[in-house]
Design an enzyme around this catalytic site. Structure first.
Site, PDB file in Angstrom:
ATOM      1  N   CYS A   1       0.835  -1.216   0.017  1.00 13.65           N
ATOM      2  CA  CYS A   1       0.227  -0.089  -0.158  1.00 13.65           C
ATOM      3  C   CYS A   1       0.958   1.387  -0.006  1.00 13.65           C
ATOM      4  CB  CYS A   1      -0.980   0.043   1.080  1.00 13.65           C
ATOM      5  SG  CYS A   1      -0.104  -0.083   3.034  1.00 13.65           S
ATOM      6  N   TRP A   2       0.561   2.429   0.677  1.00 15.72           N
ATOM      7  CA  TRP A   2       1.291   3.856   0.585  1.00 15.72           C
ATOM      8  C   TRP A   2       2.518   3.577   1.429  1.00 15.72           C
ATOM      9  CZ3 TRP A   2       3.622   7.209  -1.399  1.00 15.72           C
ATOM     10  CH2 TRP A   2       4.111   8.525  -0.432  1.00 15.72           C
TER      11      TRP A   2
END
Length: 371
Positions: free
Chosen positions: A109-110
């Site tokens: 993810c981020w």
């Protein structure tokens, strides 16, 4: 089955063999992503915004509960999507499950937080072997920027507009040379006409990702004929700006201090090539491109070029433009280049013929040992 956390180097090594699932929102993925990754969003853009707002304005617990509401109804579909992705890459997918050999997925993810943890838990529970990226996409971006600080054995190919430099690079690649085509990565040919016939350009961030991946691959690539790394990387001499994207400054400075092989091809030969290459496009698009350089081209020359175009005199039109680009390139050729006289090698060549000119370049490099 345990979920394994990997650093960026380990993650990218495994990515050559297994699919990357980018669980960020569709908008984040569309802006930029790891080349080759699959969009596998946990939340829609709106859902992500709602979870983020709950986290900031209420509490972590409220954000987690809201996220679980969105996640719960998607679980079965996400498992099925992961299965389909693996099936495309692995023809033995069904056999692997029967033999209890877990299909492998890489997830990020981020920042390597709750989104990747949630999807990793789900796929691990179902029976996938799951690897996650420590630090997430943010760690990947740090790796990308580090690539531009490395030193590379670059060999630049230069020449006036219409010299067929890109075509020569393609032939060099066919000759098993190591080539990075910057204009292909940028989806733009560099001039005011550079967007014609090209896909939509990537974002600046995505261009950097593509370039970093190409540089890393080139630096580790082994010549199948010799069994050793390539002595250099062929690239075209470019301005820092290619359409709407820019070559990262640190890497561009390095390019400007590399040796340049300049294809010196007669004007008429290059004009023939340009007319053939761009004469096929709609007049309206060509006029718009000419207008974009009106300030530098000058009012009279702009009017002359457009009039030639409207009269179907393609040679007259592109003759005006080629004269402009020759002057522009000659002026910029030495800009920001140290020791230019020792880096510049001019090759007088009769015509634009990519096969012949590629062989000429290779012969010159081997004979003169300029690298």
């Amino acid at each position: 089955m345990a979920i394994t956390k990997l650093n960026i180097s380990e993650f990218l090594t495994l990515a050559k063999l297994h699919p990357i699932l980018d669980v960020r929102s569709p908008g984040e993925f569309a802006h930029a992503h790891i080349p080759g990754a699959h969009a596998f969003p946990l939340f829609s853009d709106e859902e992500r915004k709602m979870v983020g707002t709950a986290y900031k304005q209420e509490s972590k617990q409220r954000a987690v509960k809201l996220g679980l509401e969105f996640f719960g109804v998607k679980m079965v579909k996400m498992v099925e999507q992961a299965e389909e992705l693996i099936k495309v890459r692995d023809t033995k997918f069904a056999e692997n499950f029967v033999a209890r050999t877990s299909p492998v997925v890489l997830i990020h993810c981020w920042r390597g937080g709750m989104r990747s943890a949630g999807v990793a838990w789900l796929l691990d529970l179902y029976g996938f072997k799951v690897y996650t990226l420590v630090g997430g996409y943010k760690a990947y971006r740090k790796w990308v920027l580090q690539q531009f600080e490395e030193e590379y054995p670059i060999q630049l190919l230069g020449g006036y507009t219409g010299s067929g430099k890109t075509e020569v690079l393609h032939v060099l690649r066919a000759h098993k040379e190591c080539v990075i085509d910057l204009e292909n990565l940028a989806s733009h040919k560099g001039s005011a006409f550079g967007a014609l016939g090209m896909p939509v350009q990537p974002s600046q961030e995505m261009f950097e990702n593509l370039l970093a991946e190409a540089l890393h691959e080139a630096g580790t690539k082994v010549n199948s004929n010799t069994g050793s790394h390539y002595p250099f990387i062929w690239m075209e001499d470019e301005s820092q700006r290619i359409g709407e994207v820019n070559i990262p400054t640190a890497f561009f400075k390095q390019m400007r201090n590399k040796k340049l092989l300049f294809l010196n091809i007669p004007f008429e030969e290059r004009l023939n090539f340009i007319v053939q290459q761009y004469g096929q496009f709609e007049k309206e698009k060509l006029v718009n491109a000419i207008i974009r350089i009106k300030k530098r081209l000058g009012g009279l020359e702009t009017k002359t070029a457009i009039n030639y175009l409207l009269e179907d005199n393609m040679r007259g039109c592109f003759g005006v433009l080629l004269n402009y680009y020759d002057k522009f390139y000659l002026k910029s050729l030495q800009n920001n280049r140290e020791n230019f006289s020792t880096l510049f090698y001019k090759l007088d060549i009769d015509t634009v013929a990519e096969d012949k000119n590629a062989v000429t370049l290779l012969s010159f490099v081997n004979r003169e040992k300029v690298i």
